[in-house]
Write a protein that holds these residues in place. Structure first.
Motif, short mmCIF file in Angstrom:
data_model
loop_
_atom_site.label_atom_id
_atom_site.label_comp_id
_atom_site.label_asym_id
_atom_site.label_seq_id
_atom_site.Cartn_x
_atom_site.Cartn_y
_atom_site.Cartn_z
N GLY A 27 0.82 -1.18 -0.08
CA GLY A 27 0.16 0.05 -0.13
C GLY A 27 0.90 1.29 0.01
O GLY A 27 2.05 1.26 -0.56
N THR A 28 0.50 2.30 0.47
CA THR A 28 1.22 3.85 0.24
C THR A 28 1.23 4.08 1.94
O THR A 28 0.06 4.06 2.76
CB THR A 28 0.70 4.60 -0.65
OG1 THR A 28 -0.79 4.71 0.01
CG2 THR A 28 0.86 4.38 -1.89
N LYS B 166 -1.31 -11.05 -16.36
CA LYS B 166 -2.53 -11.49 -15.62
C LYS B 166 -2.23 -12.71 -14.64
O LYS B 166 -2.81 -12.77 -13.70
CB LYS B 166 -3.52 -12.01 -16.89
CG LYS B 166 -4.11 -10.86 -17.58
CD LYS B 166 -5.34 -11.33 -18.56
CE LYS B 166 -5.99 -10.24 -19.41
NZ LYS B 166 -6.81 -10.71 -20.49
N GLN B 167 -1.31 -13.53 -15.24
CA GLN B 167 -1.01 -14.72 -14.24
C GLN B 167 -0.26 -14.13 -12.90
O GLN B 167 -0.91 -14.73 -11.88
CB GLN B 167 0.03 -15.71 -14.99
CG GLN B 167 -0.51 -16.24 -16.26
CD GLN B 167 0.55 -16.97 -16.96
OE1 GLN B 167 1.69 -16.88 -16.97
NE2 GLN B 167 0.05 -18.10 -17.65
N ARG B 168 0.48 -13.29 -12.90
CA ARG B 168 0.89 -12.86 -11.76
C ARG B 168 0.21 -12.06 -11.06
O ARG B 168 -0.14 -12.12 -9.77
CB ARG B 168 2.31 -11.92 -11.98
CG ARG B 168 3.18 -11.65 -10.86
CD ARG B 168 4.41 -10.67 -11.20
NE ARG B 168 5.38 -10.66 -10.06
CZ ARG B 168 5.03 -9.84 -9.00
NH1 ARG B 168 4.04 -9.18 -8.72
NH2 ARG B 168 6.16 -9.97 -7.95
N GLY B 169 -0.72 -11.32 -11.67
CA GLY B 169 -1.87 -10.43 -10.94
C GLY B 169 -2.84 -11.59 -10.26
O GLY B 169 -3.08 -11.23 -9.04
N ALA B 170 -3.17 -12.77 -10.67
CA ALA B 170 -4.06 -13.47 -10.13
C ALA B 170 -3.40 -14.15 -8.87
O ALA B 170 -4.04 -14.04 -7.76
CB ALA B 170 -4.33 -14.72 -11.17
N PRO C 84 -7.46 -6.06 -4.48
CA PRO C 84 -6.21 -6.00 -5.54
C PRO C 84 -5.53 -4.86 -5.72
O PRO C 84 -6.26 -3.56 -5.44
CB PRO C 84 -7.03 -6.44 -6.73
CG PRO C 84 -8.38 -7.10 -6.46
CD PRO C 84 -8.75 -6.62 -5.11
N GLU C 85 -4.41 -4.64 -5.87
CA GLU C 85 -3.68 -3.69 -6.10
C GLU C 85 -4.24 -2.97 -7.76
O GLU C 85 -3.88 -3.74 -8.56
CB GLU C 85 -2.23 -3.65 -6.15
CG GLU C 85 -1.42 -2.52 -6.13
CD GLU C 85 -2.22 -1.13 -5.19
OE1 GLU C 85 -2.39 -0.31 -5.86
OE2 GLU C 85 -2.08 -1.49 -4.19
N SER C 86 -4.84 -1.93 -7.84
CA SER C 86 -5.50 -1.45 -8.81
C SER C 86 -4.41 -0.76 -9.72
O SER C 86 -4.73 -0.34 -11.08
CB SER C 86 -6.65 -0.61 -8.69
OG SER C 86 -6.28 0.63 -8.29
#
Ligand SMILES: NC(=O)c1ccc[n+]([C@@H]2O[C@H](COP(=O)([O-])OP(=O)(O)OC[C@H]3O[C@@H](n4cnc5c(N)ncnc54)[C@H](O)[C@@H]3O)[C@@H](O)[C@H]2O)c1
Ligand SMILES: O=P([O-])([O-])O[C@@H]1[C@@H](O)[C@H](O)[C@@H](O)[C@H](O)[C@@H]1O
Length: 544
Positions: A137-138, A516-520, A533-535
């Motif tokens: 996060g930030t 996409k694979q890493r995002g999932a 999810p980190e958008s």
């Protein structure tokens, strides 16, 4: 007292040498906690309530789409106790098997060794789990992005703690096999030789017709019988149980890093259902491969089984058997170099609106894998896994491609002993651009194949083991009213980032786009601690 970092090796942020093994009085501490009413920590579990937001789309009579936001409330439960984990490799005496074993020993002992370019230290570079970070996060005051080691998002096993064993049709001990592989520096080999000489692969089933004839010379450590039988299944199951007991393990993860096999024919009544597959093994059907025999054994022993090669190990009967037993399986074919680059580059080009029209992928290599692939039937298995990797990206862009339209795509692999494990991949990407122009991207990519594949073997074990400690139930929305917690589907499609031909639950789509694979993977693990999810929208930096 500040966490005492084991195996310190000077990471700027105080983390240790890729181990992130921060501990307090020997107990691994969590790097962060989530402060939310939706997340509850106990000594044994992390429980989170997660609102899964999707958009369902329907096409109206006028042909227009109607997009409806949907919410499903999931409860996730993570067991925090990691336990003692074993990794058993089929093909342990191969280039990958010896290299990953030596690499884990070197990391565990914090070794450094001399090379022509100067001293090198053990690391886990190339492992997503051990070598990459994710945005947590930030910082509330400064807005600074806070990134954490991927390994710390959930309580995962540390590769340094893995107990390693396995099988090989070659009787060489791991030190001899490491020399045969010719992957690692002599200075490093000398430091791990003694420990590896003690490691001896278990004998394994060997059905000559499934791998190249040129592999026959090394097959001096084989079980009796040259086709599938229940005796082989039961022997493998006993091997797993004995390994578990001898090392006081809580869990064993098995991976196939043995030779690429030819495809098995899918035959009704033989390998189309779980019951037929068991009958086929019992009757010694010649279309049941060694890798499928290992899959059956691991499923029955409830040891997660991952196929790092391209053959169709998971015939329909094997998938059904895994579902029936609630056992985890995953595959196929480690995605180590040429294809990994392709799945990122093609994703970028097509999503940039550039019309890729031709992909020429040639490579030559000189290791035993290359020798096995010099046989047409084994090459065909690899050609399939290396060719299908662009399908989802192409199908997702109906502006550039008409239905059924695809770029030309050719895959060539040649065996050139001189280059050993250092594969040379030459690729040309040819594309149409604005107003009749063309873009040609030519890549020359030297992949030290086993040094690229070994971290993937580690990631596959760490993530598969983590999945055995995650369960879920649905509170509301689609799929609701799941009363009790249960595991993810038997087919671990979450492993797709490490694999060329991702296995998915029957009837579900295959995603090959690397991002996409890493995002999932990242977002499912975030959801298990109640994080959205980190958008990357960073509205906090745009709306003021
Ligand atoms: N290294 C990479 O970059 C990479 C990437 C993707 C896939 N792969 C796949 O991983 C596998 C291993 O690659 P490698 O370079 O280590 O190959 P390798 O030939 O060095 O090792 C394979 C090992 O498997 C053993 N073996 C063969 N049949 C067996 C059986 N039935 N039971 C037990 N052992 C058996 C062989 O004796 C050999 O030691 C290959 O199928 C390869 O295609 C490798
Ligand atoms: O993962 P990647 O680099 O695209 O693919 C590799 C091939 O290029 C190589 O020829 C083969 O021997 C390896 O097993 C691996 O499959």
């Amino acid at each position: 007292m500040a966490p005492h970092a084991e195996h310190t090796n000077g990471y700027a942020n105080g983390y240790t040498n890729g181990t992130n093994h921060a501990t307090e009085n020997g107990v691994k501490t969590d790097l962060f906690t989530v402060d939310s009413p939706n997340v509850v920590y106990t000594d044994d579990e992390i429980k989170s309530k997660y609102i899964y937001r999707t958009t369902s789309v329907a096409q109206g009579a006028n042909g227009k789409y109607v997009a409806t936001p949907r919410e499903t409330v999931y409860d996730f439960k993570v067991e925090r106790k990691v336990g003692k984990v074993g990794m058993m490799l089929v093909g342990w005496g191969g280039n990958n098997g010896t290299t990953v074993t030596a690499g884990i020993i070197a990391n565990r002992r914090g070794l450094a060794w001399d090379t022509r370019e100067g001293p090198r230290a053990a690391n886990y570079f190339g492992s997503v789990v051990m070598g990459s970070t994710m945005k947590l996060g930030t910082e509330s005051k400064t807005g600074k992005e806070i990134n954490i080691p991927f390994h710390d998002v959930l309580p995962m096993v540390h590769p340094n703690d893995l107990v390693i064993g396995g099988w090989d049709i070659s009787s060489m001990n791991l030190a001899q096999a490491m020399d045969r592989a010719a992957v690692l520096e002599p200075t490093l080999k000398a430091m791990v030789k003694k420990e590896m000489a003690e490691m001896k692969p278990l004998p394994s089933p060997y059905y000559p017709d499934f791998i190249a004839a040129n592999q026959g010379d090394r097959a001096d450590n084989v079980l009796e019988g040259s086709k599938a039988c229940m005796a082989h299944v039961e022997k493998i199951r006993k091997d797993i149980r004995d390994f578990k007991e001898a090392n006081a393990l809580d869990k064993v993860i098995v991976q196939w890093t043995a030779n690429t096999e030819r495809y098995a024919d899918i035959i009704e009544g033989v390998n189309d259902t779980a019951d037929n597959l068991i009958k086929a093994v019992e009757s010694g059907h010649e279309e049941v491969s060694p890798s499928t025999v290992f899959a059956v054994a691991c499923i029955l022993e409830n040891a997660p089984f991952i196929n790092g090669s391209p053959q169709n190990t998971f015939v329909p009967g094997a998938i059904e058997l895994a579902e029936k037993h609630g056992a985890f399986v995953g595959g196929d074919d480690f995605k180590s170099g040429q294809t990994k680059m392709k799945s990122a580059l093609v994703d970028f080009m097509i999503n940039a609106g550039i019309k890729l029209t031709s992909i020429a992928s040639y490579n030559h290599l000189g290791n035993n894998d290359g020798m096995n692939l010099s046989s047409q039937k084994q090459f065909r298995s690899k050609e399939i896994s290396k060719s299908n990797v662009v399908d989802d990206m192409v199908e997702a862009n109906n502006i550039l491609y008409k239905p059924g339209e695809h770029p030309n795509h050719t895959v060539v692999i040649k065996y050139m002993p001189a280059v050993g494990d250092n594969k040379r991949a030459l690729d040309e990407y040819y594309a149409e651009i604005f107003m009749g122009g063309h873009q040609t991207i030519s890549l020359f990519n030297v992949c030290e194949d086993s040094l690229l594949a070994s971290p993937l073997i580690i990631d596959l074990v760490l993530i598969a083991e983590m999945m055995t400690r995650i369960s879920w139930k649905a509170e509301a929305g689609d799929g609701a009213n799941t009363k009790d917690y249960k595991g993810f589907h038997s087919v671990l499609s979450i492993l797709s980032y490490m694999l060329k031909a991702p296995l998915t639950p029957p009837g579900t789509p295959v995603v090959n786009a690397l991002a996409k694979q890493r995002g999932a993977l990242t977002n499912i693990f975030r959801a298990c601690v109640g994080l959205q999810p980190e958008s990357d929208m960073t509205l906090e930096h745009k709306l003021f």
